[in-house]
Design a protein around this motif. Structure first.
Motif, PDB file in Angstrom:
ATOM      1  N   GLY A  44       0.828  -1.206   0.000  1.00 23.11           N
ATOM      2  CA  GLY A  44       0.000   0.000   0.000  1.00 23.11           C
ATOM      3  C   GLY A  44       0.859   1.251   0.000  1.00 23.11           C
ATOM      4  N   PHE A  45       0.952   1.913   1.157  1.00 26.15           N
ATOM      5  CA  PHE A  45       1.701   3.176   1.217  1.00 26.15           C
ATOM      6  C   PHE A  45       3.162   3.009   1.629  1.00 26.15           C
ATOM      7  N   LEU A  46       4.048   3.701   0.894  1.00 23.54           N
ATOM      8  CA  LEU A  46       5.471   3.711   1.232  1.00 23.54           C
ATOM      9  C   LEU A  46       5.923   5.175   1.258  1.00 23.54           C
ATOM     10  N   ALA A  47       6.825   5.514   2.146  1.00 14.54           N
ATOM     11  CA  ALA A  47       7.322   6.898   2.168  1.00 14.54           C
ATOM     12  C   ALA A  47       8.841   6.902   2.220  1.00 14.54           C
ATOM     13  N   ILE A  48       9.429   7.684   1.319  1.00 16.24           N
ATOM     14  CA  ILE A  48      10.879   7.836   1.291  1.00 16.24           C
ATOM     15  C   ILE A  48      11.189   9.306   1.499  1.00 16.24           C
ATOM     16  N   THR A  49      11.989   9.606   2.497  1.00 14.37           N
ATOM     17  CA  THR A  49      12.388  10.998   2.709  1.00 14.37           C
ATOM     18  C   THR A  49      13.907  11.118   2.587  1.00 14.37           C
ATOM     19  N   ASN A 133       5.314  18.872  -1.175  1.00 13.46           N
ATOM     20  CA  ASN A 133       4.576  20.029  -1.695  1.00 13.46           C
ATOM     21  C   ASN A 133       3.099  19.742  -1.927  1.00 13.46           C
ATOM     22  N   MET A 134       2.665  18.524  -1.684  1.00 11.67           N
ATOM     23  CA  MET A 134       1.266  18.198  -1.988  1.00 11.67           C
ATOM     24  C   MET A 134       0.307  18.907  -1.048  1.00 11.67           C
ATOM     25  N   ARG A 135      -0.825  19.307  -1.608  1.00 12.82           N
ATOM     26  CA  ARG A 135      -1.871  19.880  -0.745  1.00 12.82           C
ATOM     27  C   ARG A 135      -2.456  18.749   0.087  1.00 12.82           C
ATOM     28  N   PRO A 136      -2.838  19.041   1.328  1.00 14.56           N
ATOM     29  CA  PRO A 136      -3.456  17.984   2.141  1.00 14.56           C
ATOM     30  C   PRO A 136      -4.647  17.336   1.434  1.00 14.56           C
ATOM     31  N   SER A 137      -5.422  18.140   0.680  1.00 15.22           N
ATOM     32  CA  SER A 137      -6.592  17.563  -0.011  1.00 15.22           C
ATOM     33  C   SER A 137      -6.143  16.573  -1.083  1.00 15.22           C
ATOM     34  N   ALA A 138      -5.023  16.867  -1.748  1.00 13.92           N
ATOM     35  CA  ALA A 138      -4.513  15.949  -2.781  1.00 13.92           C
ATOM     36  C   ALA A 138      -4.019  14.657  -2.121  1.00 13.92           C
ATOM     37  N   LEU A 139      -3.389  14.793  -0.967  1.00 11.70           N
ATOM     38  CA  LEU A 139      -2.920  13.597  -0.242  1.00 11.70           C
ATOM     39  C   LEU A 139      -4.115  12.724   0.153  1.00 11.70           C
ATOM     40  N   GLU A 140      -5.179  13.385   0.546  1.00 12.07           N
ATOM     41  CA  GLU A 140      -6.382  12.666   0.954  1.00 12.07           C
ATOM     42  C   GLU A 140      -6.997  11.940  -0.255  1.00 12.07           C
ATOM     43  N   THR A 141      -6.969  12.584  -1.403  1.00  9.57           N
ATOM     44  CA  THR A 141      -7.483  11.949  -2.632  1.00  9.57           C
ATOM     45  C   THR A 141      -6.668  10.708  -2.962  1.00  9.57           C
ATOM     46  N   VAL A 142      -5.363  10.848  -2.826  1.00  4.22           N
ATOM     47  CA  VAL A 142      -4.479   9.718  -3.111  1.00  4.22           C
ATOM     48  C   VAL A 142      -4.768   8.570  -2.135  1.00  4.22           C
ATOM     49  N   ARG A 143      -5.063   8.936  -0.893  1.00  2.80           N
ATOM     50  CA  ARG A 143      -5.390   7.890   0.081  1.00  2.80           C
ATOM     51  C   ARG A 143      -6.645   7.125  -0.359  1.00  2.80           C
ATOM     52  N   MET A 144      -7.610   7.871  -0.907  1.00  2.00           N
ATOM     53  CA  MET A 144      -8.831   7.195  -1.356  1.00  2.00           C
ATOM     54  C   MET A 144      -8.536   6.193  -2.469  1.00  2.00           C
ATOM     55  N   LEU A 145      -7.574   6.549  -3.320  1.00  2.00           N
ATOM     56  CA  LEU A 145      -7.218   5.615  -4.404  1.00  2.00           C
ATOM     57  C   LEU A 145      -6.655   4.318  -3.835  1.00  2.00           C
ATOM     58  N   SER A 146      -6.048   4.423  -2.677  1.00  4.13           N
ATOM     59  CA  SER A 146      -5.407   3.235  -2.095  1.00  4.13           C
ATOM     60  C   SER A 146      -6.423   2.353  -1.369  1.00  4.13           C
ATOM     61  N   LEU A 172      -0.050  16.168  10.155  1.00  4.64           N
ATOM     62  CA  LEU A 172      -1.256  17.006  10.260  1.00  4.64           C
ATOM     63  C   LEU A 172      -2.434  16.147  10.708  1.00  4.64           C
ATOM     64  N   PRO A 173      -3.259  16.710  11.622  1.00  6.92           N
ATOM     65  CA  PRO A 173      -4.374  15.896  12.153  1.00  6.92           C
ATOM     66  C   PRO A 173      -5.282  15.347  11.052  1.00  6.92           C
ATOM     67  N   GLU A 174      -5.485  16.140   9.960  1.00  5.36           N
ATOM     68  CA  GLU A 174      -6.419  15.662   8.926  1.00  5.36           C
ATOM     69  C   GLU A 174      -5.828  14.516   8.102  1.00  5.36           C
ATOM     70  N   LEU A 175      -4.529  14.242   8.286  1.00  4.64           N
ATOM     71  CA  LEU A 175      -3.917  13.177   7.490  1.00  4.64           C
ATOM     72  C   LEU A 175      -3.575  11.945   8.335  1.00  4.64           C
ATOM     73  N   VAL A 176      -4.173  11.881   9.511  1.00  8.72           N
ATOM     74  CA  VAL A 176      -3.829  10.776  10.411  1.00  8.72           C
ATOM     75  C   VAL A 176      -4.140   9.408   9.788  1.00  8.72           C
ATOM     76  N   GLN A 177      -5.223   9.359   9.015  1.00 10.91           N
ATOM     77  CA  GLN A 177      -5.584   8.076   8.396  1.00 10.91           C
ATOM     78  C   GLN A 177      -4.510   7.625   7.414  1.00 10.91           C
ATOM     79  N   LEU A 178      -4.010   8.620   6.666  1.00  2.15           N
ATOM     80  CA  LEU A 178      -2.962   8.295   5.692  1.00  2.15           C
ATOM     81  C   LEU A 178      -1.699   7.838   6.423  1.00  2.15           C
ATOM     82  N   LYS A 179      -1.323   8.603   7.429  1.00  5.36           N
ATOM     83  CA  LYS A 179      -0.088   8.304   8.157  1.00  5.36           C
ATOM     84  C   LYS A 179      -0.106   6.872   8.706  1.00  5.36           C
ATOM     85  N   GLN A 180      -1.253   6.496   9.241  1.00  7.68           N
ATOM     86  CA  GLN A 180      -1.355   5.142   9.812  1.00  7.68           C
ATOM     87  C   GLN A 180      -1.176   4.059   8.766  1.00  7.68           C
TER      88      GLN A 180
END
Ligand code: ATP
Ligand code: MG
Length: 271
Positions: A44-49, A133-146, A172-180
């Motif tokens: 599912g989700f992977l993050a590289i920093t 640089n992603m907007r939180p709303s765009a991150l949330e959209t991407v989460r829905m795709l997953s 950010l609190p609104e992205l907690v679902q994504l972070k998890q």
């Protein structure tokens, strides 16, 4: 400019992410292993920093070259796109032609595509570079795709690649679902002094440099100290060193030579 003097086939220290020059330092290798594991295991989700210039975009390209033909890939380099344009870009990269360019139609088309890939035994990966640089709303959209998944695995693997601020954004609190949902994380670190030596040697070899062209141990130390082991900064300084070496007609890059180059880069006009 100095290529002929040093008999180089190519410029060794360009600041583009040309895969031909890829040097798999331990940290870059580990990042690739994490990515391949996460993608192959459909996590599912992977993050590289990684810090600015640490080699994240280079890694994205290296990853794409290493994925098999059963893995469909979309690479988004412009992460600031608003929601609809982002979905449009994802669809286009996957080769999907949506019925309409509305959010609903795009999401449905992408989901249909993912189900098709599943039925054909394929995997799908969405890589988003500069994700800080992603907007939180765009991150949330991407989460829905997953969200599309079978009982065992995700249909779409999403790789978020970004500078360290990406970590803060994910807090950010609104992205907690994504972070998890981020199952694999990795931070690309800067190169050690010894790795800087190998990195420079590798790029010179790929460019076809002759054996007489050398960066001395002291020079490597000075480069490591000044650049902090960040590849883009190493390239800028090493390129400067070769240019100055050409002017001075020398094949030996020693510590004094590098120190002068650093002063010049810092805008102190000593030659
Ligand atoms: N592993 C590597 N092997 C060879 N060259 C590398 C490697 N990592 C980085 N570089 C070089 O360093 C420069 C910067 O790399 P890159 O653009 O990938 O960094 P980045 O982390 O994406 O930077 P930014 O945060 O600005 O997006 C490029 O010229 C690239 O070729
Ligand atoms: Mg980059």
């Amino acid at each position: 400019m100095y290529r002929e003097f040093y008999r180089l086939r190519e410029a060794p220290f360009n600041v583009t992410s040309d895969p031909a020059f890829l040097y798999l330092s331990p940290t870059h290798m580990e990042a690739l292993d994490h990515l391949r594991y996460g993608i192959e295991q459909r996590k599912g989700f992977l993050a590289i920093t990684g810090e600015i210039g640490a080699g994240k975009t280079t890694l994205c390209r290296a990853l794409i070259n290493r994925l098999d033909s059963r893995t469909r890939v979309a690479l988004i380099l412009n992460a600031v796109l608003p929601e609809i344009q982002l979905l449009d870009a994802i669809a286009e990269d996957f080769g999907i032609v949506p019925a309409r360019h509305t959010k609903g139609a795009l999401v449905r088309a992408i989901n249909r595509f993912l189900l098709e890939q599943l039925s054909q035994g394929n995997n799908a990966v969405l890589i988003i570079d500069e994700a800080q640089n992603m907007r939180p709303s765009a991150l949330e959209t991407v989460r829905m795709l997953s969200n599309l998944e079978t009982e065992k695995e995700k249909l779409l693997q999403i790789v978020l690649v970004g500078q360290p601020q990406l970590k803060e954004k994910l807090d950010l609190p609104e992205l907690v679902q994504l972070k998890q949902r981020i199952a694999v994380r990795f931070h690309v670190r800067a190169l050690s002094e010894q790795e800087v030596a190998c990195y420079i040697k590798h790029r010179l070899t790929v460019a076809g440099a002759p054996g007489e062209l050398v960066f001395m141990e002291g020079a490597i130390q000075a480069i490591h100290l000044y650049t902090g082991g960040i590849p883009r900064l190493i390239n800028i300084l090493a390129d400067k060193a070769l240019l100055r070496g050409f002017v001075k007609e020398t094949f030996i890059m020693d510590v004094d030579h590098i120190r002068t180059c650093i002063k010049e880069l810092e805008g102190e006009t000593e030659t």
